[in-house]
Write a protein that holds these residues in place. Structure first.
Motif, mmCIF file in Angstrom:
data_model
loop_
_atom_site.group_PDB
_atom_site.id
_atom_site.type_symbol
_atom_site.label_atom_id
_atom_site.label_comp_id
_atom_site.label_asym_id
_atom_site.label_seq_id
_atom_site.Cartn_x
_atom_site.Cartn_y
_atom_site.Cartn_z
ATOM 1 N N GLU A 76 -3.142 25.405 -5.272
ATOM 2 C CA GLU A 76 -1.698 25.616 -5.196
ATOM 3 C C GLU A 76 -0.850 24.383 -5.476
ATOM 4 O O GLU A 76 0.158 24.167 -4.832
ATOM 5 N N GLY A 77 -1.279 23.540 -6.386
ATOM 6 C CA GLY A 77 -0.460 22.424 -6.819
ATOM 7 C C GLY A 77 -0.429 21.219 -5.910
ATOM 8 O O GLY A 77 0.335 20.296 -6.144
ATOM 9 N N THR A 78 -1.277 21.210 -4.880
ATOM 10 C CA THR A 78 -1.274 20.061 -3.975
ATOM 11 C C THR A 78 -2.051 18.890 -4.537
ATOM 12 O O THR A 78 -1.842 17.761 -4.135
ATOM 13 N N GLY A 79 -2.975 19.162 -5.451
ATOM 14 C CA GLY A 79 -3.863 18.108 -5.915
ATOM 15 C C GLY A 79 -4.874 17.785 -4.831
ATOM 16 O O GLY A 79 -4.970 18.479 -3.824
ATOM 17 N N ASP A 80 -5.630 16.734 -5.047
ATOM 18 C CA ASP A 80 -6.639 16.308 -4.080
ATOM 19 C C ASP A 80 -6.091 15.274 -3.105
ATOM 20 O O ASP A 80 -6.521 15.201 -1.964
ATOM 21 N N LEU A 81 -5.144 14.461 -3.584
ATOM 22 C CA LEU A 81 -4.535 13.414 -2.765
ATOM 23 C C LEU A 81 -3.020 13.526 -2.865
ATOM 24 O O LEU A 81 -2.487 13.926 -3.901
ATOM 25 N N LEU A 82 -2.351 13.133 -1.809
ATOM 26 C CA LEU A 82 -0.904 12.991 -1.828
ATOM 27 C C LEU A 82 -0.625 11.530 -1.501
ATOM 28 O O LEU A 82 -1.059 11.017 -0.472
ATOM 29 N N VAL A 83 0.061 10.848 -2.420
ATOM 30 C CA VAL A 83 0.278 9.412 -2.323
ATOM 31 C C VAL A 83 1.777 9.148 -2.292
ATOM 32 O O VAL A 83 2.509 9.594 -3.171
ATOM 33 N N LEU A 84 2.249 8.424 -1.248
ATOM 34 C CA LEU A 84 3.680 8.193 -1.061
ATOM 35 C C LEU A 84 3.973 6.738 -0.741
ATOM 36 O O LEU A 84 3.205 6.090 -0.035
ATOM 37 N N ARG A 85 5.106 6.264 -1.257
ATOM 38 C CA ARG A 85 5.602 4.930 -0.901
ATOM 39 C C ARG A 85 7.071 4.890 -1.292
ATOM 40 O O ARG A 85 7.415 5.134 -2.448
ATOM 41 N N GLY A 86 7.927 4.565 -0.339
ATOM 42 C CA GLY A 86 9.355 4.514 -0.629
ATOM 43 C C GLY A 86 9.828 5.837 -1.196
ATOM 44 O O GLY A 86 9.642 6.873 -0.582
ATOM 45 N N ASP A 87 10.410 5.817 -2.394
ATOM 46 C CA ASP A 87 10.859 7.062 -3.000
ATOM 47 C C ASP A 87 9.894 7.565 -4.065
ATOM 48 O O ASP A 87 10.252 8.365 -4.921
ATOM 49 N N ALA A 88 8.651 7.103 -4.020
ATOM 50 C CA ALA A 88 7.627 7.558 -4.966
ATOM 51 C C ALA A 88 6.677 8.522 -4.268
ATOM 52 O O ALA A 88 6.213 8.254 -3.163
ATOM 53 N N CYS A 89 6.418 9.645 -4.920
ATOM 54 C CA CYS A 89 5.497 10.636 -4.373
ATOM 55 C C CYS A 89 4.679 11.219 -5.513
ATOM 56 O O CYS A 89 5.245 11.675 -6.514
ATOM 57 N N PHE A 90 3.363 11.185 -5.359
ATOM 58 C CA PHE A 90 2.467 11.665 -6.404
ATOM 59 C C PHE A 90 1.391 12.579 -5.821
ATOM 60 O O PHE A 90 0.557 12.099 -5.061
ATOM 61 N N PRO A 91 1.388 13.862 -6.164
ATOM 62 C CA PRO A 91 0.179 14.640 -5.896
ATOM 63 C C PRO A 91 -0.810 14.279 -7.004
ATOM 64 O O PRO A 91 -0.445 14.224 -8.185
ATOM 65 N N ILE A 92 -2.040 13.971 -6.630
ATOM 66 C CA ILE A 92 -3.035 13.516 -7.610
ATOM 67 C C ILE A 92 -4.248 14.444 -7.594
ATOM 68 O O ILE A 92 -4.852 14.661 -6.540
ATOM 69 N N GLU A 93 -4.593 14.942 -8.755
ATOM 70 C CA GLU A 93 -5.820 15.712 -8.945
ATOM 71 C C GLU A 93 -6.877 14.729 -9.441
ATOM 72 O O GLU A 93 -6.658 14.043 -10.448
ATOM 73 N N VAL A 94 -7.996 14.631 -8.746
ATOM 74 C CA VAL A 94 -9.055 13.685 -9.061
ATOM 75 C C VAL A 94 -10.175 14.393 -9.821
ATOM 76 O O VAL A 94 -10.661 15.435 -9.373
ATOM 77 N N PRO B 105 0.817 -1.220 0.000
ATOM 78 C CA PRO B 105 0.000 0.000 0.000
ATOM 79 C C PRO B 105 0.851 1.271 0.000
ATOM 80 O O PRO B 105 2.042 1.246 0.302
ATOM 81 N N PHE B 106 0.206 2.348 -0.341
ATOM 82 C CA PHE B 106 0.795 3.678 -0.270
ATOM 83 C C PHE B 106 0.289 4.358 0.998
ATOM 84 O O PHE B 106 -0.747 3.983 1.531
ATOM 85 N N LEU B 107 1.017 5.358 1.448
ATOM 86 C CA LEU B 107 0.486 6.292 2.425
ATOM 87 C C LEU B 107 -0.283 7.304 1.583
ATOM 88 O O LEU B 107 0.306 7.974 0.722
ATOM 89 N N ALA B 108 -1.573 7.367 1.753
ATOM 90 C CA ALA B 108 -2.406 8.252 0.945
ATOM 91 C C ALA B 108 -3.203 9.152 1.866
ATOM 92 O O ALA B 108 -3.842 8.681 2.807
ATOM 93 N N VAL B 109 -3.123 10.451 1.605
ATOM 94 C CA VAL B 109 -3.850 11.424 2.421
ATOM 95 C C VAL B 109 -4.543 12.425 1.502
ATOM 96 O O VAL B 109 -4.044 12.739 0.426
#
Length: 165
Positions: A56-74, A44-48
């Motif tokens: 301001e570029g945060t997106g709706d979700l911030l998803v992280l795992r290891g060295d992967a980080c994705f701000p996601i706009e839904v 799983p990812f840490l998803a918040v």
């Protein structure tokens, strides 16, 4: 009828590896899609949900795992295409600027209402500062297509199915 925030929570539960969340979105998927989607339960990812979601570029979700980080706009649509203009174009530009400045890979997740199977598609915002393991991941995720005038837009039929993400 679910609201936009309900779809954000739906995707958050999938990325978080919630069994109930994954089962809910794969109910109408075929066995292969369901099996691929269930792999997030073991990794799983840490998803918040981002505070001030969509600004301001945060997106709706911030998803992280290891060295992967994705701000996601839904985005949730009833048609295959969503053209960005006004506030939604500003959101895209803010996501792109954050990606350029920080090296994260901003994504869009588009959910098509009323479709059977995997109803989610993933796109990435084109940036130039993605390095390391993220560079190989980014090459597999389609960038947002452009209109004839060069504006980015969402076209569900050209996105990466979530079960392949």
């Amino acid at each position: 009828m679910p609201t936009g925030s309900a779809y954000e929570r739906e995707l958050l539960h999938v990325f978080s590896g919630s069994v109930a969340g994954v089962d809910a979105v794969t109910r109408s998927c075929n066995a292969e899609e369901r099996l691929r989607m269930r792999s997030v339960i073991d990794a799983p990812f840490l998803a918040v949900r981002a505070p001030g979601s969509g600004s301001e570029g945060t997106g709706d979700l911030l998803v992280l795992r290891g060295d992967a980080c994705f701000p996601i706009e839904v985005k949730c649509t009833s048609g295959h295409k969503l053209y960005l203009s006004g506030r939604t174009l500003d959101q895209h530009e803010a996501l792109r600027a954050v990606g350029e400045r920080t090296g994260v890979m901003p994504l869009y997740a588009q959910r098509l209402k009323g479709t059977r199977g995997d109803s989610w598609r993933m796109f990435r915002v084109e940036t130039s500062h993605i390095t390391g393991p993220m560079a190989s991941i980014s090459s597999r995720i389609p960038i947002l297509p452009l209109t004839g005038t060069g504006r980015p837009h969402l076209d569900w039929s050209h996105g990466m199915p979530l079960n392949r993400f």
